[in-house]
Scaffold this active site. Structure first.
Site, PDB file in Angstrom:
ATOM      1  N   THR A 209       3.093   4.691  -1.691  1.00 17.08           N
ATOM      2  CA  THR A 209       2.980   5.931  -2.459  1.00 17.08           C
ATOM      3  C   THR A 209       3.395   5.609  -3.899  1.00 17.08           C
ATOM      4  O   THR A 209       3.571   4.446  -4.234  1.00 17.08           O
ATOM      5  CB  THR A 209       3.954   6.976  -1.851  1.00 17.08           C
ATOM      6  N   ASP A 210       3.555   6.654  -4.720  1.00 17.00           N
ATOM      7  CA  ASP A 210       3.971   6.434  -6.109  1.00 17.00           C
ATOM      8  C   ASP A 210       5.453   6.068  -6.162  1.00 17.00           C
ATOM      9  O   ASP A 210       6.167   6.236  -5.177  1.00 17.00           O
ATOM     10  CB  ASP A 210       3.718   7.718  -6.915  1.00 17.00           C
TER      11      ASP A 210
ATOM     12  N   ASP B 221       0.870  -1.185   0.000  1.00 18.05           N
ATOM     13  CA  ASP B 221       0.000   0.000   0.000  1.00 18.05           C
ATOM     14  C   ASP B 221       0.898   1.223   0.000  1.00 18.05           C
ATOM     15  O   ASP B 221       1.038   1.929   1.002  1.00 18.05           O
ATOM     16  CB  ASP B 221      -0.895  -0.058   1.252  1.00 18.05           C
TER      17      ASP B 221
ATOM     18  N   PRO C  75      10.657   7.650  -1.194  1.00 17.29           N
ATOM     19  CA  PRO C  75      10.819   6.366  -0.475  1.00 17.29           C
ATOM     20  C   PRO C  75      10.055   5.220  -1.141  1.00 17.29           C
ATOM     21  O   PRO C  75      10.380   4.056  -0.954  1.00 17.29           O
ATOM     22  CB  PRO C  75      10.260   6.667   0.914  1.00 17.29           C
TER      23      PRO C  75
HETATM   24  N1  SAM Z   1      -3.470   5.013  -0.561  1.00 19.83           N
HETATM   25  C1  SAM Z   1      -2.294   5.760  -0.883  1.00 19.83           C
HETATM   26  C2  SAM Z   1      -1.993   5.710  -2.343  1.00 19.83           C
HETATM   27  O1  SAM Z   1      -2.492   4.830  -3.046  1.00 19.83           O
HETATM   28  O2  SAM Z   1      -1.228   6.565  -2.796  1.00 19.83           O
HETATM   29  C3  SAM Z   1      -1.100   5.289  -0.103  1.00 19.83           C
HETATM   30  C4  SAM Z   1      -1.369   4.957   1.321  1.00 19.83           C
HETATM   31  S1  SAM Z   1      -0.113   5.175   2.471  1.00 19.83           S
HETATM   32  C5  SAM Z   1      -0.306   6.837   2.914  1.00 19.83           C
HETATM   33  C6  SAM Z   1       1.391   5.091   1.547  1.00 19.83           C
HETATM   34  C7  SAM Z   1       2.522   4.941   2.539  1.00 19.83           C
HETATM   35  O3  SAM Z   1       3.660   4.307   1.960  1.00 19.83           O
HETATM   36  C8  SAM Z   1       3.047   6.281   3.099  1.00 19.83           C
HETATM   37  O4  SAM Z   1       2.643   6.416   4.435  1.00 19.83           O
HETATM   38  C9  SAM Z   1       4.561   6.190   2.942  1.00 19.83           C
HETATM   39  O5  SAM Z   1       5.257   6.722   4.042  1.00 19.83           O
HETATM   40  C10 SAM Z   1       4.755   4.690   2.814  1.00 19.83           C
HETATM   41  N2  SAM Z   1       6.016   4.264   2.183  1.00 19.83           N
HETATM   42  C11 SAM Z   1       6.607   4.788   1.088  1.00 19.83           C
HETATM   43  N3  SAM Z   1       7.766   4.132   0.824  1.00 19.83           N
HETATM   44  C12 SAM Z   1       7.898   3.163   1.782  1.00 19.83           C
HETATM   45  C13 SAM Z   1       8.874   2.165   2.049  1.00 19.83           C
HETATM   46  N4  SAM Z   1       9.958   2.038   1.274  1.00 19.83           N
HETATM   47  N5  SAM Z   1       8.675   1.341   3.107  1.00 19.83           N
HETATM   48  C14 SAM Z   1       7.572   1.467   3.903  1.00 19.83           C
HETATM   49  N6  SAM Z   1       6.602   2.404   3.712  1.00 19.83           N
HETATM   50  C15 SAM Z   1       6.776   3.240   2.658  1.00 19.83           C
END
Ligand code: SAM
Length: 284
Positions: A157-158, A155, A162
């Protein structure tokens, strides 16, 4: 004075909505975290200026990222959620008594903190006794896992910042290794509509198709995401999301949902021709 939020979808297309109050705004070591109270969509979480979650349509995303896999394999007991800092994916998973253990690996603790404070609608089940929270990089977390999880949900981010490493062949191979023999991977698979999102979708889908014997893509309507037409990837070692799906079994669980149902479970995999052609490699 009027306050509006605008998200740039491309150089030539933007999406704006009126803001009642800017509730939270801090820069974490990973991204800018904001929570807005809005007239149309309720509370909205944005990361680096991109809409992640809104109170009004989060049910669509969190239904479709969880129930399709859970309905395909009712035996799922151990789940890994990578990302998902708002808690909505975990909330839906905790509705299954059959699930015994959920690891949620979210790189940015600030997202969880802000969601707990301002988005109880999604973050309300993070304290379920089956949930174990890790504030770590999901890429590293899966590296040493083998035959552990029945379901991995990315789940994320794009594929920028990260989240970039969560769209690589190495990461998907590590997910494959971390899955049990009937394991399923569901990943946030971007969108077929705008060029940048479509390129990312095609790249991710091609990688998953090379690793998983069963690799499908399914769609859902997400009004607050760019174009509203968004996709999830479905990689599976053995179980097919439609051939091995028993709608009566899922319906007998009596889980009340607002978007998912066993008809849309099947329909979501019926992709428009242009999307099918993108995935099968005819067009980019
Ligand atoms: N529903 C949203 C969407 O489709 O864009 C995404 C939900 S959630 C907010 C996405 C999460 O991924 C973020 O909180 C971000 O911090 C996390 N994230 C990004 N890269 C990551 C990584 N390498 N490991 C763990 N979490 C990560």
């Amino acid at each position: 004075m009027e306050l509006w939020f605008t998200e740039k979808h491309t150089d030539y297309a933007k999406f704006s909505f009126k803001v009642k109050k800017h509730l939270f705004s801090e820069k974490s070591p990973f991204q800018q975290v904001d929570i807005l109270d809005t007239y149309e969509f309720g509370k909205v979480l944005t990361l680096d200026g991109l809409v992640m979650v809104t109170e009004k349509d989060e049910f669509i995303y969190h239904d479709m990222i969880t129930h399709v896999a859970m309905a395909t394999n009712p035996e799922i007991k151990k789940v890994l959620v990578i990302g998902g800092g708002d808690g909505g994916t975990v909330r839906e998973l905790t509705r299954y008594k059959s699930i015994e253990h959920i690891d949620m690996v979210e790189i940015d603790e600030m997202v969880v903190k802000a969601s707990r404070e301002y988005l109880p609608i999604t973050a309300g089940k993070l304290d379920d006794e089956r949930v174990n929270l890790y504030f770590e990089d999901g890429i590293k977390f899966v590296e040493d896992k083998e035959n552990v999880y029945d379901l991995i949900i990315v789940d994320s981010t794009d594929p920028i910042g990260p989240g970039e490493g969560l769209f690589t062949t190495e990461f998907y191979k590590n997910c494959y290794k971390a899955l049990t023999e009937n394991g399923i991977l569901v990943n946030q698979n971007e969108s077929p509509y705008y060029e940048r999102d479509a390129k990312a979708m095609i790249r991710a889908t091609k990688k998953i198709k090379k690793i998983f014997p069963i690799a499908e893509v399914y769609q859902y309507h997400m009004p607050t995401y760019p174009s509203g037409h968004w996709l999830f990837g479905f990689g599976s070692k053995k179980l097919h999301p439609i051939k091995d799906f028993n709608p009566d079994k899922w319906n007998s669980l009596g889980i009340k949902t607002k978007y998912y149902n066993t008809d849309i479970h099947v329909g979501a995999f019926a992709l428009p021709t242009y999307v099918r052609e993108m995935i099968e490699g005819e067009t980019e």
